[in-house]
Design an enzyme around this catalytic site. Sequence first.
Site, PDB file in Angstrom:
ATOM      1  N   LYS A 159      10.548   7.082  14.346  1.00 35.56           N
ATOM      2  CA  LYS A 159       9.159   5.555  15.470  1.00 35.56           C
ATOM      3  C   LYS A 159       9.417   5.865  16.269  1.00 35.56           C
ATOM      4  CE  LYS A 159       8.581   1.588  12.885  1.00 35.56           C
ATOM      5  NZ  LYS A 159       7.481   1.816  12.305  1.00 35.56           N
TER       6      LYS A 159
HETATM    7  N1  PMP Z   1       3.566   5.100   8.509  1.00 33.22           N
HETATM    8  C1  PMP Z   1       3.863   4.851   9.914  1.00 33.22           C
HETATM    9  C2  PMP Z   1       3.357   5.519  10.748  1.00 33.22           C
HETATM   10  C3  PMP Z   1       4.740   3.210   9.925  1.00 33.22           C
HETATM   11  O1  PMP Z   1       4.715   2.853  11.762  1.00 33.22           O
HETATM   12  C4  PMP Z   1       5.235   2.925   9.204  1.00 33.22           C
HETATM   13  C5  PMP Z   1       5.805   0.856   9.590  1.00 33.22           C
HETATM   14  N2  PMP Z   1       6.954   1.099  10.273  1.00 33.22           N
HETATM   15  C6  PMP Z   1       4.635   3.021   8.101  1.00 33.22           C
HETATM   16  C7  PMP Z   1       4.814   4.038   7.598  1.00 33.22           C
HETATM   17  C8  PMP Z   1       5.937   2.445   6.713  1.00 33.22           C
HETATM   18  O2  PMP Z   1       7.399   2.429   7.390  1.00 33.22           O
HETATM   19  P1  PMP Z   1       8.710   1.610   6.803  1.00 33.22           P
HETATM   20  O3  PMP Z   1       7.917   0.752   5.173  1.00 33.22           O
HETATM   21  O4  PMP Z   1       9.431   2.152   6.899  1.00 33.22           O
HETATM   22  O5  PMP Z   1       8.198  -0.297   7.577  1.00 33.22           O
END
Ligand code: PMP
Length: 307
Positions: A159
């Site tokens: 992230k």
């Molecule tokens: N892809 C992106 C680019 C994201 O920002 C997110 C949200 N965090 C997700 C996928 C989903 O990830 P997570 O399940 O860990 O929130």
Amino acid sequence: MTAHPEYLWRNGELVKWEDATIHLTDLAWGAVGAVFEGIRAYTTADGQGLNVFRLPEHMQRLRDSSRLVRLPLSYSVDDLIGFTIELLRANNVHEDTYIFPLVHIGGDHAQRNDPRSLVAAMYMRHNPSVTHLCTGLAHHARVSSWTRISDNVMPPRIKNISNYRNGQLANYEAKLDGYDSAILLGPQGKVSEAPGACLMMVRHGKLITPDTTSGILDSITRNAVITLATDLGIEVVERTVDRTELYLADEVFLCGTAAEITSITQIDHFAIGSGEMGPVTSQLESLLLSIFRGENADYAHWLTPVY
Ligand code: PMP
């Protein structure tokens, strides 16, 4: 009611919201190198308790993200879990909540330009965020004209805040064109993910999702959905996915912390399956909601209690 909580958390201590300032000249380069997390806490079914969903996994990913962008975050996963609980308790949070920790480049201008002198600074805030699960939410999506960043451009699996410019442009385009969501393809033209969520499709009874080398975030919800589907006896396949497979799928949905599970019922004007939320999406949605509300003992280990 105030529009923001009384406290946020900054560099190891609770600070009053109004006192959490930085100098204007720290805009831009301090933030471009930042990494963050998006985490959710849910009230229990009786409304008395509050649990954070997969908090250790999120904090481990925050540490991984920091490491990959060379920010020396000194806190352990246990420290970060403790800080989160401390903040939620300080603000007396008793509602569904989105938690946002951000590790950014601290120090002064000179220190920012050399990875050997980087200083990590961190804050954490939260805001109310009511679940949309089991409310019938369904999106129409378009395949974006923007290409998803690839691993040797910027690191999609973490992230990294700069990654989000790519998704933001795709989102803007989709919204201006009258859609709710975008779906990004990678440089090879294979399906990657949505700007803030991973993509899953159901075809011939199997749950199929782009693999972790398809330019996707290492998503914690995706991992949870794979576990839940497997436990329900649904075969899960992680592989590259073609754009046209989406149009022929029986069901498509997005998953992520903010997206939770969001059904996609139309892509590029192709109705997906019946054009309504499908049975697998609906079953996973209900199961996830019961887990979030603390009603499913089999997955209680995914919850960190605040109260
Ligand atoms: N892809 C992106 C680019 C994201 O920002 C997110 C949200 N965090 C997700 C996928 C989903 O990830 P997570 O399940 O860990 O929130």
